[in-house]
Design a protein around this motif. Structure first.
Motif, PDB file in Angstrom:
ATOM      1  N   GLU A   1      -2.750  -0.670 -13.925  1.00  0.00           N
ATOM      2  CA  GLU A   1      -2.866   0.671 -14.489  1.00  0.00           C
ATOM      3  C   GLU A   1      -1.492   1.325 -14.474  1.00  0.00           C
ATOM      4  O   GLU A   1      -1.085   1.921 -13.482  1.00  0.00           O
ATOM      5  N   LEU A   2      -0.785   1.201 -15.578  1.00  0.00           N
ATOM      6  CA  LEU A   2       0.580   1.723 -15.676  1.00  0.00           C
ATOM      7  C   LEU A   2       0.585   2.908 -16.634  1.00  0.00           C
ATOM      8  O   LEU A   2      -0.119   2.904 -17.636  1.00  0.00           O
ATOM      9  N   ASP A   3       1.394   3.905 -16.335  1.00  0.00           N
ATOM     10  CA  ASP A   3       1.492   5.037 -17.258  1.00  0.00           C
ATOM     11  C   ASP A   3       2.936   5.380 -17.606  1.00  0.00           C
ATOM     12  O   ASP A   3       3.192   6.394 -18.233  1.00  0.00           O
TER      13      ASP A   3
ATOM     14  N   ILE B   1       5.649  -5.990 -22.784  1.00  0.00           N
ATOM     15  CA  ILE B   1       5.426  -6.504 -21.417  1.00  0.00           C
ATOM     16  C   ILE B   1       4.459  -5.573 -20.681  1.00  0.00           C
ATOM     17  O   ILE B   1       3.535  -6.027 -19.986  1.00  0.00           O
ATOM     18  N   ALA B   2       4.648  -4.279 -20.861  1.00  0.00           N
ATOM     19  CA  ALA B   2       3.734  -3.310 -20.212  1.00  0.00           C
ATOM     20  C   ALA B   2       2.314  -3.482 -20.745  1.00  0.00           C
ATOM     21  O   ALA B   2       1.347  -3.411 -19.972  1.00  0.00           O
ATOM     22  N   ASP B   3       2.180  -3.725 -22.041  1.00  0.00           N
ATOM     23  CA  ASP B   3       0.841  -3.955 -22.620  1.00  0.00           C
ATOM     24  C   ASP B   3       0.192  -5.190 -22.013  1.00  0.00           C
ATOM     25  O   ASP B   3      -1.003  -5.190 -21.709  1.00  0.00           O
TER      26      ASP B   3
ATOM     27  N   PRO C   1       0.793  -1.234   0.000  1.00  0.00           N
ATOM     28  CA  PRO C   1       0.000   0.000   0.000  1.00  0.00           C
ATOM     29  C   PRO C   1       0.822   1.280   0.000  1.00  0.00           C
ATOM     30  O   PRO C   1       0.339   2.320  -0.428  1.00  0.00           O
ATOM     31  N   ALA C   2       2.075   1.210   0.456  1.00  0.00           N
ATOM     32  CA  ALA C   2       2.889   2.428   0.488  1.00  0.00           C
ATOM     33  C   ALA C   2       3.638   2.657  -0.823  1.00  0.00           C
ATOM     34  O   ALA C   2       4.423   3.598  -0.948  1.00  0.00           O
ATOM     35  N   LEU C   3       3.392   1.769  -1.798  1.00  0.00           N
ATOM     36  CA  LEU C   3       4.042   1.901  -3.103  1.00  0.00           C
ATOM     37  C   LEU C   3       2.972   2.040  -4.176  1.00  0.00           C
ATOM     38  O   LEU C   3       1.901   1.446  -4.077  1.00  0.00           O
ATOM     39  N   GLN C   4       3.280   2.817  -5.207  1.00  0.00           N
ATOM     40  CA  GLN C   4       2.411   2.848  -6.372  1.00  0.00           C
ATOM     41  C   GLN C   4       3.215   2.433  -7.598  1.00  0.00           C
ATOM     42  O   GLN C   4       4.162   3.120  -7.990  1.00  0.00           O
ATOM     43  N   LEU C   5       2.823   1.328  -8.183  1.00  0.00           N
ATOM     44  CA  LEU C   5       3.521   0.832  -9.369  1.00  0.00           C
ATOM     45  C   LEU C   5       3.122   1.677 -10.570  1.00  0.00           C
ATOM     46  O   LEU C   5       1.953   1.723 -10.949  1.00  0.00           O
TER      47      LEU C   5
END
Ligand SMILES: *Cc1c(COP(=O)(O)O)cnc(C)c1O
Length: 243
Positions: free
Chosen positions: A193-195, A183-185, A153-157
């Protein structure tokens, strides 16, 4: 115009041209200024020209500069090998860590992120060309590490980072970047949810932008050549594992 402003303008204009050529809006690619081995004054100069995000690869060096720069509102990215005995300070003094490549580091950063700070922004570093001497997780193990990050919870990927194998052929480098993008796709279709695709440095930022980079990490072409130093530094600059 001074030399710092000229260098920054040159890099910005390369980014703009690369975006145009690839049919992308210029604000879809962020510029991370890699200030390792550069003095705090060089950071202050770039900050005065509007640059906000800076990357460092050694904890002690970064802490010294952060202290020298006092309250300048900068965004600090840790981009070097993370040793597990350094996670407490890294979690407390950085906004991003782009070089997470194993679960132990995730767990420790999560435990050590101070509660009064927003989540630590994380990229998983992928050893995209499976080079034995290089830091980063194996491409096949990224998904498991991303799942582990989800439990913190203290990290945001935010995404993935890579340093491809050295090559004089842009087609080879491009293929590596495209594999990271793929890989991201895959992760995105699994609901992550990666940006952020952090790829591209001084020598290959155009290739990276064309392959979908959202953050280029530029040192040499912004600050000039790094001062000559111990051989270990040079290995690190190419993404070698911590010794
Ligand atoms: C040093 C470094 C860079 C910047 O490299 P340049 O070729 O000087 O632009 C980018 N990413 C990482 C991880 C680095 O260590």
């Amino acid at each position: 115009m001074n030399v710092t402003a000229e260098r920054l303008n040159r890099v910005r204009s390369r980014l703009q041209k690369a975006c145009e050529r690839s049919g992308r809006a210029v604000d879809t690619v962020r510029l991370l200024a890699v200030s390792k081995w550069q003095p705090a004054e060089a950071i202050r100069s770039l900050h005065a020209l509007g640059q906000r995000a800076f990357g460092e690869n050694r904890l002690q060096e970064a802490l010294t500069k952060q202290a020298e720069l006092g309250g300048l509102p900068l965004e600090w990215h840790f981009i070097g090998p993370v040793q597990s005995n350094k996670t407490r300070d890294i979690a407390a003094h950085f906004d991003w860590v782009q070089s997470v490549d194993r679960e132990k580091i995730l767990t420790r950063l999560n435990a050590h992120r101070p509660k009064h700070l927003p989540p630590l922004q994380i990229c998983l570093q992928v050893n995209i060309d499976r080079e034995p001497q290089k830091a980063g997780i194996d491409p096949d193990a990224v998904r498991a590490l991303a799942l582990a990050a989800r439990e913190c919870p203290a990290l945001q990927l935010r995404g993935l980072m890579c340093i491809p194998a050295q090559s004089d052929d842009p087609r080879v480098t491009r293929a590596s970047f495209l594999r990271l993008a793929a890989i991201a796709d895959d992760l995105a279709s699994d609901g992550f949810e990666l940006d952020t695709l952090s790829m591209g440095m001084s020598g290959d930022l155009e290739t990276a932008v064309d392959a979908g980079s959202t953050m280029v990490r530029v040192g040499t072409d912004l600050f000039g050549p790094r001062p000559a130093s111990a051989a270990g530094h040079h290995a690190e600059a190419r993404g070698a594992k911590a010794s």
